[in-house]
Design a protein around this motif. Structure first.
Motif, PDB file in Angstrom:
ATOM      1  N   GLY A 113      -9.385  10.868   2.476  1.00 36.09           N
ATOM      2  CA  GLY A 113     -10.674  11.043   1.811  1.00 36.09           C
ATOM      3  C   GLY A 113     -10.702  10.473   0.403  1.00 36.09           C
ATOM      4  O   GLY A 113     -11.756  10.073  -0.086  1.00 36.09           O
ATOM      5  N   GLN A 114      -9.571  10.435  -0.250  1.00 34.00           N
ATOM      6  CA  GLN A 114      -9.512   9.943  -1.621  1.00 34.00           C
ATOM      7  C   GLN A 114      -9.002   8.505  -1.706  1.00 34.00           C
ATOM      8  O   GLN A 114      -8.885   7.957  -2.797  1.00 34.00           O
ATOM      9  CB  GLN A 114      -8.612  10.846  -2.452  1.00 34.00           C
ATOM     10  N   LEU A 115      -8.731   7.902  -0.589  1.00 34.16           N
ATOM     11  CA  LEU A 115      -8.180   6.554  -0.566  1.00 34.16           C
ATOM     12  C   LEU A 115      -9.263   5.514  -0.817  1.00 34.16           C
ATOM     13  O   LEU A 115     -10.353   5.581  -0.251  1.00 34.16           O
ATOM     14  CB  LEU A 115      -7.520   6.300   0.795  1.00 34.16           C
ATOM     15  N   ARG A 116      -8.960   4.563  -1.676  1.00 37.25           N
ATOM     16  CA  ARG A 116      -9.898   3.481  -1.977  1.00 37.25           C
ATOM     17  C   ARG A 116      -9.321   2.163  -1.453  1.00 37.25           C
ATOM     18  O   ARG A 116      -8.104   1.996  -1.379  1.00 37.25           O
ATOM     19  CB  ARG A 116     -10.099   3.403  -3.486  1.00 37.25           C
ATOM     20  N   PRO A 117     -10.192   1.219  -1.092  1.00 38.83           N
ATOM     21  CA  PRO A 117      -9.694  -0.054  -0.533  1.00 38.83           C
ATOM     22  C   PRO A 117      -8.744  -0.801  -1.459  1.00 38.83           C
ATOM     23  O   PRO A 117      -7.768  -1.390  -0.999  1.00 38.83           O
ATOM     24  CB  PRO A 117     -10.969  -0.857  -0.287  1.00 38.83           C
ATOM     25  N   TRP A 118      -8.983  -0.780  -2.759  1.00 43.17           N
ATOM     26  CA  TRP A 118      -8.105  -1.510  -3.664  1.00 43.17           C
ATOM     27  C   TRP A 118      -6.700  -0.910  -3.672  1.00 43.17           C
ATOM     28  O   TRP A 118      -5.724  -1.610  -3.901  1.00 43.17           O
ATOM     29  CB  TRP A 118      -8.683  -1.577  -5.079  1.00 43.17           C
ATOM     30  N   GLN A 119      -6.597   0.395  -3.399  1.00 43.15           N
ATOM     31  CA  GLN A 119      -5.280   1.021  -3.341  1.00 43.15           C
ATOM     32  C   GLN A 119      -4.484   0.510  -2.140  1.00 43.15           C
ATOM     33  O   GLN A 119      -3.272   0.320  -2.224  1.00 43.15           O
ATOM     34  CB  GLN A 119      -5.412   2.537  -3.284  1.00 43.15           C
ATOM     35  N   LEU A 120      -5.172   0.284  -1.038  1.00 45.88           N
ATOM     36  CA  LEU A 120      -4.504  -0.295   0.133  1.00 45.88           C
ATOM     37  C   LEU A 120      -4.026  -1.709  -0.167  1.00 45.88           C
ATOM     38  O   LEU A 120      -2.940  -2.107   0.258  1.00 45.88           O
ATOM     39  CB  LEU A 120      -5.442  -0.303   1.342  1.00 45.88           C
ATOM     40  N   GLY A 121      -4.836  -2.462  -0.895  1.00 44.15           N
ATOM     41  CA  GLY A 121      -4.444  -3.808  -1.281  1.00 44.15           C
ATOM     42  C   GLY A 121      -3.209  -3.807  -2.165  1.00 44.15           C
ATOM     43  O   GLY A 121      -2.298  -4.624  -1.983  1.00 44.15           O
TER      44      GLY A 121
ATOM     45  N   LEU B 281      -0.189  -2.939  -0.021  1.00 43.61           N
ATOM     46  CA  LEU B 281       0.209  -4.092   0.786  1.00 43.61           C
ATOM     47  C   LEU B 281       0.942  -5.124  -0.079  1.00 43.61           C
ATOM     48  O   LEU B 281       1.974  -5.656   0.324  1.00 43.61           O
ATOM     49  CB  LEU B 281      -1.011  -4.724   1.449  1.00 43.61           C
ATOM     50  N   ALA B 282       0.420  -5.387  -1.272  1.00 41.57           N
ATOM     51  CA  ALA B 282       1.060  -6.351  -2.169  1.00 41.57           C
ATOM     52  C   ALA B 282       2.458  -5.883  -2.568  1.00 41.57           C
ATOM     53  O   ALA B 282       3.405  -6.671  -2.568  1.00 41.57           O
ATOM     54  CB  ALA B 282       0.198  -6.574  -3.414  1.00 41.57           C
ATOM     55  N   VAL B 283       2.609  -4.609  -2.878  1.00 40.09           N
ATOM     56  CA  VAL B 283       3.924  -4.079  -3.242  1.00 40.09           C
ATOM     57  C   VAL B 283       4.884  -4.196  -2.064  1.00 40.09           C
ATOM     58  O   VAL B 283       6.038  -4.602  -2.221  1.00 40.09           O
ATOM     59  CB  VAL B 283       3.813  -2.614  -3.722  1.00 40.09           C
ATOM     60  N   GLY B 284       4.411  -3.882  -0.883  1.00 37.84           N
ATOM     61  CA  GLY B 284       5.258  -3.982   0.300  1.00 37.84           C
ATOM     62  C   GLY B 284       5.718  -5.404   0.553  1.00 37.84           C
ATOM     63  O   GLY B 284       6.888  -5.649   0.860  1.00 37.84           O
ATOM     64  N   LEU B 285       4.816  -6.357   0.431  1.00 38.73           N
ATOM     65  CA  LEU B 285       5.177  -7.753   0.675  1.00 38.73           C
ATOM     66  C   LEU B 285       6.068  -8.312  -0.420  1.00 38.73           C
ATOM     67  O   LEU B 285       7.049  -9.003  -0.152  1.00 38.73           O
ATOM     68  CB  LEU B 285       3.920  -8.605   0.816  1.00 38.73           C
ATOM     69  N   LEU B 286       5.718  -8.034  -1.667  1.00 36.24           N
ATOM     70  CA  LEU B 286       6.463  -8.610  -2.786  1.00 36.24           C
ATOM     71  C   LEU B 286       7.822  -7.956  -2.999  1.00 36.24           C
ATOM     72  O   LEU B 286       8.706  -8.547  -3.615  1.00 36.24           O
ATOM     73  CB  LEU B 286       5.639  -8.528  -4.071  1.00 36.24           C
TER      74      LEU B 286
END
Length: 112
Positions: free
Chosen positions: A19-27, A30-35
């Protein structure tokens, strides 16, 4: 990496408040996971194809110093003299073993 992600994802989803998750947080996630894993691993695999084992080993022996420098720049972490000494000993041992290892020729390529 895929197996690890599949094992950890259900645990993360269980504690995540959607409920508190925002799309930019997912981005950002994802960036942290990839990098932090996928991109460095891919670059190392490419470097292993192009460099000799000796050169690649010497470059990898610099990893502790690079990590310490990144920790200093990003997190403001400072190492003690004992930690610096230990890190230098590990790097010297790694580079020394790479430099003194016997050079073995690659196996011949068999043409069919």
């Amino acid at each position: 990496m895929i197996v690890a992600a599949l094992l950890v994802a259900p645990l993360g989803a269980a504690v995540l408040n959607f409920g508190q998750l925002r799309p930019w947080q997912l981005g950002i996630a994802l960036a942290v996971g990839l990098l932090s894993s996928a991109v460095p691993y891919s670059l190392e695999m490419e470097a292993m194809k192009r460099l000799s084992a000796r050169v690649f080993s010497i470059l990898l022996s610099a990893a502790p110093a690079i990590a310490a420098f990144a920790g200093f720049l990003v997190l403001g972490e400072r190492l003690t003299w004992l930690q610096w000494g230990a890190m230098l000993c590990i790097m010297a041992a790694s580079a020394g073993s790479a430099l003194t290892a016997p050079v073995t020729p690659p196996p011949p390529i068999l043409e069919t």
